[in-house]
Motif scaffolding. Structure first.
Motif, short mmCIF file in Angstrom:
data_model
loop_
_atom_site.label_atom_id
_atom_site.label_comp_id
_atom_site.label_asym_id
_atom_site.label_seq_id
_atom_site.Cartn_x
_atom_site.Cartn_y
_atom_site.Cartn_z
N ASN A 150 0.88 -1.23 -0.11
CA ASN A 150 -0.26 0.12 0.09
C ASN A 150 0.37 0.94 -0.24
OD1 ASN A 150 -2.15 -1.73 0.41
ND2 ASN A 150 -1.64 -2.05 2.64
N ASP A 151 1.68 1.38 -0.52
CA ASP A 151 2.69 2.33 -0.67
C ASP A 151 3.44 2.95 -0.12
OD1 ASP A 151 2.39 2.56 -3.45
OD2 ASP A 151 0.35 3.87 -3.21
N LYS A 152 4.13 1.75 1.06
CA LYS A 152 4.73 1.87 1.86
C LYS A 152 5.07 0.66 2.28
CE LYS A 152 2.13 5.72 4.36
NZ LYS A 152 2.41 6.43 5.58
N VAL A 153 7.00 0.91 3.19
CA VAL A 153 7.79 0.42 2.71
C VAL A 153 7.58 -0.54 4.27
CG1 VAL A 153 10.26 -0.21 2.48
CG2 VAL A 153 8.79 1.82 1.11
N VAL A 154 8.03 -1.84 4.42
CA VAL A 154 7.52 -2.49 5.37
C VAL A 154 8.70 -3.09 5.97
CG1 VAL A 154 6.49 -4.15 7.35
CG2 VAL A 154 4.95 -2.77 5.24
N PHE B 26 17.61 -7.09 17.51
CA PHE B 26 17.84 -5.97 16.59
C PHE B 26 17.08 -4.86 16.32
CE2 PHE B 26 22.12 -8.69 15.32
CZ PHE B 26 22.02 -8.67 16.39
N THR B 27 17.70 -4.12 15.88
CA THR B 27 16.45 -2.59 15.38
C THR B 27 17.24 -2.04 13.54
OG1 THR B 27 18.55 -1.15 16.64
CG2 THR B 27 16.36 -1.82 17.53
N ILE B 28 16.42 -1.49 13.28
CA ILE B 28 16.31 -1.04 12.07
C ILE B 28 15.91 0.72 11.85
CG2 ILE B 28 15.59 -1.33 9.76
CD1 ILE B 28 14.56 -3.63 9.76
N TYR C 13 14.02 2.66 13.23
CA TYR C 13 11.77 1.85 12.21
C TYR C 13 11.26 1.32 13.41
CZ TYR C 13 9.49 -0.89 9.70
OH TYR C 13 8.21 -1.37 9.06
N SER C 14 9.84 1.63 13.15
CA SER C 14 9.12 1.48 13.90
C SER C 14 7.65 1.19 13.23
CB SER C 14 8.75 2.55 14.88
OG SER C 14 8.83 3.49 14.16
N LYS C 15 7.68 1.94 12.63
CA LYS C 15 6.64 1.12 11.65
C LYS C 15 6.68 1.66 9.58
CE LYS C 15 5.19 5.99 12.19
NZ LYS C 15 3.89 7.08 12.82
#
Length: 848
Positions: A789-793, A801-803, A819-821
């Motif tokens: 939906n035009d979003k990058v997951v 680990f975190t992004i 990155y959280s959403k």
């Protein structure tokens, strides 16, 4: 006359000065880019070298040679290329100026298109180690490392139909079934013990703790005291048990070898075992119970332990790791560091690959040439006594990682260190192939003694016949790397080396049960024109062809070892013979050494050899499963141009060793090295493991060959975290998902187990390895990405680990947004994974 001499001297001085000035001012920048696999519909690769003169002086039309290492044999794509190329030996080749070459002025560049004799996949395929040598002065000009440029068309770069680069979308799909599990629910002892329960209590350790041990456990108690001293920054002592009750007690019971129990309550820690090994492994479990963050400090005020009741024993008595230090060397300090982490995760065998074509790494006091010649690589100028450059080691002597060895005292220190940690060291003396370093060292010895007029001493340890005209080429492209096993001097050499090794083990008070004598990859054509072979045929009626030399050789080696109270170990070929079936060559089990306690490492599970390990075990060989497609950690994690490591045996992601089922591995590893499904015929006709065969599976072993390893960081990147998957599978009991026959039930059980493993790594063990034994440069997996939906997951392989990401094309750092959403699609988005210490993965971008 004096006047003419002066003039000549001035001219020569001017030439030498000019040559030195030219050397100082010449600077070449070399770029390599692969263009196409399967060029002209043949299994060959097309690539291009670009050479740019970035120095202050021209590269002249003639008078130089440009040497380099390349694991492929190359030919120019077309006639009229600027250089002529010659393959010298092994991976060493040389460019010389062709007639069409007009020189290269500062600022100019040229391209050289070349064909190589196999596919190319990643940067490990690149030519390397360039250096130029002036023909007159013999002066050497080192060249900066090669720059890699990704292929312009990925599809042309694929090897077969369905081949593809690993994309962020593929990584996302692989990660999406990984559950995030609360750390409180994770098993806090690793590898997973047989029995584990938390009793709801906690114990707080401080620097005032006491350690008490029963007789026989002094070594283990002192090692524990040293570990705790490092954590508290205050000396902790260990003492024999008295009437006073210590905080930590090491007690004896009648448990089996390596088994132990561990109890932690609000008052004390009690570890019980039948011997030192069991106590030691109980201590390692205690250490993994400690909060991983505590290892970041040497001034902890307290350590809070979760109360547990653990009963444990290993699944396999052999839990091994093979380290190759021959191709590229590693310092003693790095070996000791690896022994620390092997011990922590209950790996109990170091299979030490100490020699190969490119290096001999162990001092043998009786034969000093083995290291004075065989442990050094440099440009061969006709004067020095070294091996040639290999794997980009360069032109200069005594430089890591090409040169180096362990002195007798170094080796004894390694042995003592390993023995104290219940790790046995199996030395490998690779023979009769992969022996070029030894052969060349003994050639030098021959020349030295011959020059002194002592022919008997010269020939005593000679490893090849000087008049042998046999023609062969090994897999690694050597034409002079096989010992002539028909020569008596070969066995004199092997016995001398064996005796010196035995003496070192005795001095170090280290156990020695076996020596590994290799046996793999002996090429066709060897010995056929050897005068020694022809003489042996005349005197021994059992020797009719060179094929008969195999049993002759290993029969003599095995007998020599038995006379010294040792047994023979080798690669799988030691237990095999070649035969023709349906017009094709096939390996069959050789009865010659069956039922003789011969241990074989089975590496080949490729293309018709999927069941080879079981055939050897059923045939009464002791088998250590060492599969290339599962346990060769020099293989790249996945297919991506920038990802380091080889790939000829397939790609080895973290789940590959974790998912291995030792007694039924074809149950869930049904793809070949290209990722294609094995046929039903292969699966149905593969030999199953018998009850006898099951008893002959000694254990599991990981391998790390070092062709691509330039330093300790490269080593640790390839090793970690895959070592932990090996440790889990070698120590822990068979998991429920492996035993479950109903696939619909086995799959969710497996996914749950894999999630737990990944959570333990991401939230506990890799956090520990950031600091343990000085810290490890483990690989951090790149984020998975998907557009919805035009979003990058984005997702991550290891929970914990975190992004972080950027939206402007810049490299994400610790200051970048967390990155959280999902993030709005942007063609400049870049993502990276970060560990607890702030180390980062390679970048991840959306596939265009």
């Amino acid at each position: 006359m004096k006047f003419l001499y002066t003039i000549l001297l001035c001219v020569l001085s001017t030439v030498v000065f000019g040559q030195k000035q030219k050397t100082q001012d010449l600077d070449l920048a070399i770029t390599w880019q692969p263009l196409e696999n399967n060029h002209l519909k043949d299994e060959q690769g097309l690539s291009v070298l670009e050479i740019k003169n970035v120095g202050k002086t021209s590269l002249p039309k003639t008078g130089w040679k440009l040497f380099f290492n390349f694991i492929r044999v190359i030919t120019p794509k077309t006639a009229g290329q600027p250089f002529d190329v010659a393959h010298l030996n092994g991976d060493l080749s040389c460019f010389t100026p062709a007639e069409s070459f007009e020189g290269l002025k500062p600022g100019e560049s040229l391209k050289y298109e070349m064909l190589s004799n196999s596919w190319m996949v990643n940067t490990s395929d690149a030519p390397q180690g360039f250096y130029l040598v002036w023909e007159n002065s013999k002066e050497i000009v080192p060249i900066k490392p090669v720059t890699f440029v990704a292929p312009p068309d990925q599809k042309k770069f694929f090897r077969v139909g369905g081949d593809k680069e690993t994309t962020p979308e593929m990584i996302f799909q692989a990660n999406q079934n990984i559950s995030d599990i609360n750390e409180s629910k994770l098993t806090k002892v690793f590898p997973t013990p047989v029995g584990y329960t938390e009793n709801g209590k906690t114990l707080t350790l401080t620097s005032n703790l006491t350690i008490g041990y029963e007789a026989g456990f002094e070594n283990e108690a002192n090692l524990l005291a040293q570990d705790l001293t490092k954590l508290f920054g205050k000396k902790i002592n260990a003492n024999k048990l008295t009437n006073a009750k210590p905080t930590i007690s090491l007690l004896k019971n009648d448990a089996a070898h390596e088994a132990y129990s561990l109890s932690v309550n609000e008052k004390e820690v009690i570890i019980k075992a039948g011997g030192g090994a069991g106590i030691f492994y109980g201590i390692q479990s205690l250490k993994t119970l400690i909060n991983p963050a505590a290892f970041a400090s040497n001034k902890n005020k307290s350590l809070v332990l979760t109360g547990v009741e653990v009963t444990d024993a290993p699944r396999f008595g052999y839990r091994g790791f093979m380290l190759d230090v021959a191709r590229n060397f590693q310092h003693k300090a790095q070996i000791l560091k690896l022994l620390d982490v092997f011990a922590l995760y209950k790996i109990n065998t170091l299979h030490f690959h100490l020699n190969d074509d490119e290096g001999w790494r162990l001092e043998i006091p009786t034969l000093p040439e083995l290291t004075s010649v065989g442990a050094k690589r440099a440009h061969l100028d006709g004067k020095s006594s070294t091996l040639q450059p290999a794997y980009g080691s360069g032109a200069f002597i005594d430089q890591l990682p090409g040169s180096g060895f362990y002195s007798k005292e170094d080796f004894k220190e390694i042995l003592r260190y390993a023995t104290a940690r219940h790790i046995r060291v199996i030395p490998e003396i690779e023979t009769p192939g992969h022996a070029r370093a030894a052969i060349k060292a003994m050639d030098k010895r021959y020349q030295n003694y011959l020059a002194k007029g002592n022919r008997a001493a010269a020939e005593k340890y000679l490893l090849h016949h000087l008049e042998d005209k046999s023609v062969y080429r090994s897999v690694q492209k050597w034409n002079d790397n096989v010992m002539d096993v028909a020569m008596p001097s070969v066995y004199t050499f092997l016995e001398t080396v064996t005796d010196d090794i035995i003496a070192m083990y005795k001095d170090a008070n280290a156990p020695l049960e076996t020596i590994h004598f290799g046996g793999d990859e002996v090429p066709k054509g060897v010995w056929e024109q050897s005068p020694a072979f022809n003489r042996l045929k005349q005197s021994d009626s059992n020797i009719k062809t060179t094929a008969d030399l195999w049993d002759y050789y290993f029969g003599k080696v095995s007998a020599m070892l038995k006379n010294k109270g040792l047994y023979l170990s080798g690669w799988e070929e030691v237990g095999l013979k070649k035969a023709i079936e349906n017009g094709k060559s096939k390996w069959l089990v050789n009865d010659k050494f069956a039922n003789q306690n011969v241990h074989v490492n089975v590496w080949n599970n490729l293309l018709g050899n999927e069941d080879l390990a079981y055939r050897l075990a059923n045939g009464n060989y002791k088998v250590i499963i060492s599969f290339v497609s599962t346990f060769y950690f020099d293989m790249a994690y996945f297919k991506k141009f920038e990802e380091p490591g080889f790939y000829w045996g397939g790609f080895t992601e973290l789940d590959k060793p974790f998912s291995f089922i030792p007694y039924n591995y074809l149950k869930n590893q049904q793809k070949n090295y290209l990722g294609r499904q094995l046929s039903e015929k292969v699966l149905s006709e593969a030999q199953k493991l018998t009850a006898t065969g099951k008893n002959n599976i000694v254990g599991l072993q990981g391998q790390l060959w070092s062709e691509t390893i330039k330093n300790k960081d490269h080593l640790e990147y390839l090793l970690m975290p895959r070592l932990l998957a090996l440790a889990e599978r070698a120590w822990s009991k068979s998991p429920d998902w492996a035993e479950e026959k109903d696939e619909s039930k086995a799959k969710p059980l497996y996914e749950q187990s894999l999630s737990s493993f990944y959570n333990i790594l991401g939230k506990r063990e890799l956090k520990r390895l950031n600091y343990y034994a000085g810290g490890f440069n483990y690989r951090i997996s790149t984020p998975g990405l998907k557009v919805e939906n035009d979003k990058v997951v984005a997702n991550v392989q290891l929970p914990g680990f975190t992004i972080r990401y950027t939206t402007d094309g810049s490299l994400p750092t610790l200051k970048s947004p967390l990155y959280s959403k999902p993030v709005s699609v942007n063609d400049k988005l870049i993502f990276r994974t970060f560990d607890h210490k702030g180390n980062a993965s390679s970048v991840s971008k959306l596939t265009k």
